[in-house]
Design a protein around this motif. Structure first.
Motif, PDB file in Angstrom:
ATOM      1  N   ALA A 175       0.859  -1.182   0.000  1.00 42.99           N
ATOM      2  CA  ALA A 175       0.000   0.000   0.000  1.00 42.99           C
ATOM      3  C   ALA A 175       0.897   1.234   0.000  1.00 42.99           C
ATOM      4  O   ALA A 175       2.100   1.136   0.248  1.00 42.99           O
ATOM      5  N   PRO A 176       0.308   2.407  -0.286  1.00 45.63           N
ATOM      6  CA  PRO A 176       1.135   3.630  -0.252  1.00 45.63           C
ATOM      7  C   PRO A 176       1.759   3.844   1.119  1.00 45.63           C
ATOM      8  O   PRO A 176       1.259   3.363   2.138  1.00 45.63           O
ATOM      9  N   GLN A 177       2.837   4.593   1.129  1.00 46.28           N
ATOM     10  CA  GLN A 177       3.511   4.864   2.398  1.00 46.28           C
ATOM     11  C   GLN A 177       2.657   5.739   3.291  1.00 46.28           C
ATOM     12  O   GLN A 177       1.820   6.522   2.832  1.00 46.28           O
ATOM     13  N   ILE A 178       2.854   5.593   4.581  1.00 46.31           N
ATOM     14  CA  ILE A 178       2.117   6.371   5.580  1.00 46.31           C
ATOM     15  C   ILE A 178       2.680   7.790   5.610  1.00 46.31           C
ATOM     16  O   ILE A 178       3.880   8.008   5.511  1.00 46.31           O
ATOM     17  N   THR A 179       1.784   8.764   5.748  1.00 47.63           N
ATOM     18  CA  THR A 179       2.206  10.156   5.776  1.00 47.63           C
ATOM     19  C   THR A 179       1.410  10.922   6.824  1.00 47.63           C
ATOM     20  O   THR A 179       0.541  10.358   7.505  1.00 47.63           O
ATOM     21  N   GLY A 180       1.715  12.211   6.960  1.00 46.98           N
ATOM     22  CA  GLY A 180       1.021  13.048   7.930  1.00 46.98           C
ATOM     23  C   GLY A 180       0.059  13.990   7.250  1.00 46.98           C
ATOM     24  O   GLY A 180      -0.335  13.787   6.099  1.00 46.98           O
ATOM     25  N   LYS A 181      -0.263  15.076   7.954  1.00 51.45           N
ATOM     26  CA  LYS A 181      -1.262  16.004   7.424  1.00 51.45           C
ATOM     27  C   LYS A 181      -0.782  16.729   6.169  1.00 51.45           C
ATOM     28  O   LYS A 181      -1.590  17.241   5.390  1.00 51.45           O
ATOM     29  N   THR A 182       0.516  16.755   5.949  1.00 46.97           N
ATOM     30  CA  THR A 182       1.040  17.433   4.758  1.00 46.97           C
ATOM     31  C   THR A 182       0.824  16.615   3.490  1.00 46.97           C
ATOM     32  O   THR A 182       0.844  17.167   2.387  1.00 46.97           O
ATOM     33  N   GLY A 183       0.664  15.307   3.642  1.00 42.73           N
ATOM     34  CA  GLY A 183       0.542  14.430   2.480  1.00 42.73           C
ATOM     35  C   GLY A 183       1.855  14.166   1.780  1.00 42.73           C
ATOM     36  O   GLY A 183       1.907  13.497   0.736  1.00 42.73           O
ATOM     37  N   LYS A 184       2.962  14.654   2.333  1.00 37.41           N
ATOM     38  CA  LYS A 184       4.265  14.486   1.691  1.00 37.41           C
ATOM     39  C   LYS A 184       4.718  13.034   1.738  1.00 37.41           C
ATOM     40  O   LYS A 184       4.472  12.318   2.703  1.00 37.41           O
ATOM     41  N   LYS A 185       5.405  12.611   0.664  1.00 33.67           N
ATOM     42  CA  LYS A 185       5.916  11.248   0.565  1.00 33.67           C
ATOM     43  C   LYS A 185       7.444  11.284   0.461  1.00 33.67           C
ATOM     44  O   LYS A 185       8.017  12.161  -0.175  1.00 33.67           O
ATOM     45  N   ASN A 186       8.050  10.313   1.089  1.00 35.55           N
ATOM     46  CA  ASN A 186       9.507  10.203   1.059  1.00 35.55           C
ATOM     47  C   ASN A 186      10.011   9.657  -0.275  1.00 35.55           C
ATOM     48  O   ASN A 186       9.391   8.801  -0.887  1.00 35.55           O
ATOM     49  N   VAL A 187      11.155  10.141  -0.705  1.00 37.44           N
ATOM     50  CA  VAL A 187      11.873   9.520  -1.810  1.00 37.44           C
ATOM     51  C   VAL A 187      13.347   9.496  -1.436  1.00 37.44           C
ATOM     52  O   VAL A 187      13.873  10.457  -0.861  1.00 37.44           O
ATOM     53  N   ALA A 188      13.993   8.384  -1.706  1.00 35.43           N
ATOM     54  CA  ALA A 188      15.441   8.272  -1.500  1.00 35.43           C
ATOM     55  C   ALA A 188      16.105   8.406  -2.855  1.00 35.43           C
ATOM     56  O   ALA A 188      15.663   7.802  -3.837  1.00 35.43           O
ATOM     57  N   VAL A 189      17.151   9.189  -2.906  1.00 32.66           N
ATOM     58  CA  VAL A 189      17.801   9.520  -4.178  1.00 32.66           C
ATOM     59  C   VAL A 189      19.246   9.031  -4.175  1.00 32.66           C
ATOM     60  O   VAL A 189      19.960   9.178  -3.187  1.00 32.66           O
ATOM     61  N   MET A 190      19.653   8.452  -5.285  1.00 29.02           N
ATOM     62  CA  MET A 190      21.062   8.205  -5.543  1.00 29.02           C
ATOM     63  C   MET A 190      21.483   9.147  -6.672  1.00 29.02           C
ATOM     64  O   MET A 190      20.771   9.263  -7.675  1.00 29.02           O
ATOM     65  N   ASN A 191      22.608   9.814  -6.481  1.00 33.80           N
ATOM     66  CA  ASN A 191      23.034  10.760  -7.502  1.00 33.80           C
ATOM     67  C   ASN A 191      24.464  10.489  -7.951  1.00 33.80           C
ATOM     68  O   ASN A 191      25.128   9.586  -7.441  1.00 33.80           O
ATOM     69  N   LEU A 192      24.922  11.263  -8.908  1.00 35.64           N
ATOM     70  CA  LEU A 192      26.303  11.219  -9.354  1.00 35.64           C
ATOM     71  C   LEU A 192      26.914  12.591  -9.102  1.00 35.64           C
ATOM     72  O   LEU A 192      26.328  13.612  -9.483  1.00 35.64           O
ATOM     73  N   VAL A 193      28.062  12.609  -8.431  1.00 37.00           N
ATOM     74  CA  VAL A 193      28.749  13.868  -8.169  1.00 37.00           C
ATOM     75  C   VAL A 193      30.119  13.830  -8.846  1.00 37.00           C
ATOM     76  O   VAL A 193      30.671  12.758  -9.097  1.00 37.00           O
ATOM     77  N   ILE A 194      30.643  15.019  -9.104  1.00 39.09           N
ATOM     78  CA  ILE A 194      31.933  15.151  -9.800  1.00 39.09           C
ATOM     79  C   ILE A 194      32.856  15.989  -8.920  1.00 39.09           C
ATOM     80  O   ILE A 194      32.553  17.156  -8.633  1.00 39.09           O
TER      81      ILE A 194
END
Length: 428
Positions: free
Chosen positions: A292-311
């Motif tokens: 099911a969708p992730q649990i959130t609060g009154k803001t409705g915001k959802k978490n995302v984890a990011v992998m990036n590339l740095v130079i």
């Protein structure tokens, strides 16, 4: 006579020296390598994705015959120490795979190249706006987004049914009710979340979802507010009511995984790909698991984890490094990696194509269903705790004071105040 011999000997050495100098000067100067090599570090992607990266690198080298790529895969546990050492010694690779949280610690020390003048605006706009922002500090970009994950709620249908619950909770308010019901009806716990300072940031993210501002524009604590006190009290009350295992104070997120696989908790916040692990380790639990969708609060915001590339800023091959990083993260290659690794892409076009493919699948497996839920959350998803200097100190101050309140060593109000003071003092 002795003096004459000495001068003769010195003269011979002088002539030899002149002769050697002439020979060296006449030697042809080596031509620079026709194929400059860039070094590319990833985090624990071998051997599962060795074939993928070998093909990716071969394709890049075919398109760019003047450039060679040397790929180095670093164990997850070793990456932080290795890159810190390499950056300090100015021997860092040319392109590095990191997460924004850790990368930001070095970004604040000017370790990475600023990309806003290096990557044209039309190219930057190809990536999801919220995701690009995840790799910025002081409105300066230091990373190129790569692959993503958003949490889903994996739940044990049998346990919820035994507790008389027809569907999993979607908000923290509902979660507290479900936690009480599961404990009353089954004697088990609804979920496990860690308060170990150096472990998962899930609780810190929950504050943001509940509407708490962690820091202000000057970086000072902004959570000593009614909203912050309410968020502290939420977790303290769950613990004091016996709705969280006592081990939440001492055990990390790994324990959440073990408890769910053992059938001792009803829900687990994790990525969709973890369903495959459950199928392997706990097939009986996997059979009754759904997402099911992730649990959130009154803001409705959802978490995302990011992998990036740095130079790294000190690279001598900045143009080649940027070209390669953009190649790795272009729409076509992101789609291919998303399918191979059960992750989400970060360009707008790749996300649209990915969701279309998932929606058209017939007889979708449990993993595919979870991936569809995960992808659908991207429109609301963001990195809930933005990149900032000394983020680990902020989490430590909040978690340690939460623990103190849970153990009745402090009131909730005092815990919030002390956490804010500790954070502000750490910055001075």
């Amino acid at each position: 006579m002795s003096r004459i011999r000495t001068w003769r000997r010195l003269g011979i050495f002088a002539l030899l020296g002149l002769l050697l100098s002439w020979l060296i000067s006449c030697r042809p100067t080596p031509s620079p390598s026709a194929s400059p090599e860039i070094e590319f570090w990833t985090m624990q992607l071998q051997p599962q994705f060795t074939d993928y990266f070998n093909k990716l690198i071969a394709d890049f080298e075919t398109e760019n015959p003047s450039v060679k790529v040397r790929w180095v895969d670093v164990p997850w546990s070793a990456m932080e120490s290795k890159i810190l050492t390499a950056v300090s010694a100015k021997t860092a690779p040319d392109v590095v795979n990191l997460n924004p949280g850790f990368a930001s610690q070095l970004a604040s020390r000017k370790a990475w190249m600023e990309l806003d003048t290096k990557v044209p605006e039309p190219v930057r706009q190809q990536y999801l706006p919220n995701i690009w922002k995840a790799s910025t500090i002081d409105e300066k970009s230091f990373g190129i987004p790569w692959y993503l994950t958003t949490r889903v709620t994996i739940y044990n249908q049998d346990l919820l049914k035994q507790a008389g619950i027809s569907k999993p909770p979607t908000t923290y308010e509902e979660l507290a009710q479900v936690a009480q019901q599961v404990k009353d009806k089954t004697g088990k716990y609804a979920f496990f979340v860690t308060f170990v300072p150096a472990d998962s940031g899930e609780v810190l993210e929950s504050f943001v979802q509940m509407g708490v501002q962690l820091v202000d524009n000057q970086g000072q604590a902004a959570f000593n507010t009614p909203e912050g006190i309410t968020a502290f009290r939420y977790w303290v009350d769950l613990y004091k009511k016996g709705l969280l295992p006592k081990e939440v104070l001492t055990q990390g997120h790994r324990n959440a995984i073990e408890l769910y696989q053992a059938g001792e908790t009803a829900m687990l916040a994790s990525g969709p790909e973890f369903l495959k692990t459950i199928e392997t380790n706990a097939p009986a639990v996997a059979k009754v698991s759904a997402s099911a969708p992730q649990i959130t609060g009154k803001t409705g915001k959802k978490n995302v984890a990011v992998m990036n590339l740095v130079i790294p800023r000190d690279t001598s091959k900045s143009d080649e490094a940027i070209k390669f990083a953009l190649f790795v993260t272009n729409t076509e290659n992101q789609l291919a990696f998303a399918k191979a690794a059960n992750v989400l892409p970060s360009t707008v076009e790749a996300v649209e194509a990915y969701q279309t493919q998932l929606a058209s699948a017939t007889n979708a497996s449990a993993v595919e269903q979870a991936r569809n839920i995960s992808a659908s959350q991207l429109k609301d998803a963001e990195v809930l705790v933005p990149a900032m200097k000394d983020l680990n100190k902020l989490q430590k101050a909040i978690y340690e004071n939460l623990q103190a309140a849970m153990l009745d060593e402090k009131t909730v109000e005092q815990a919030v105040s002390d956490a804010a003071e500790e954070w502000n003092s750490s910055r001075s």
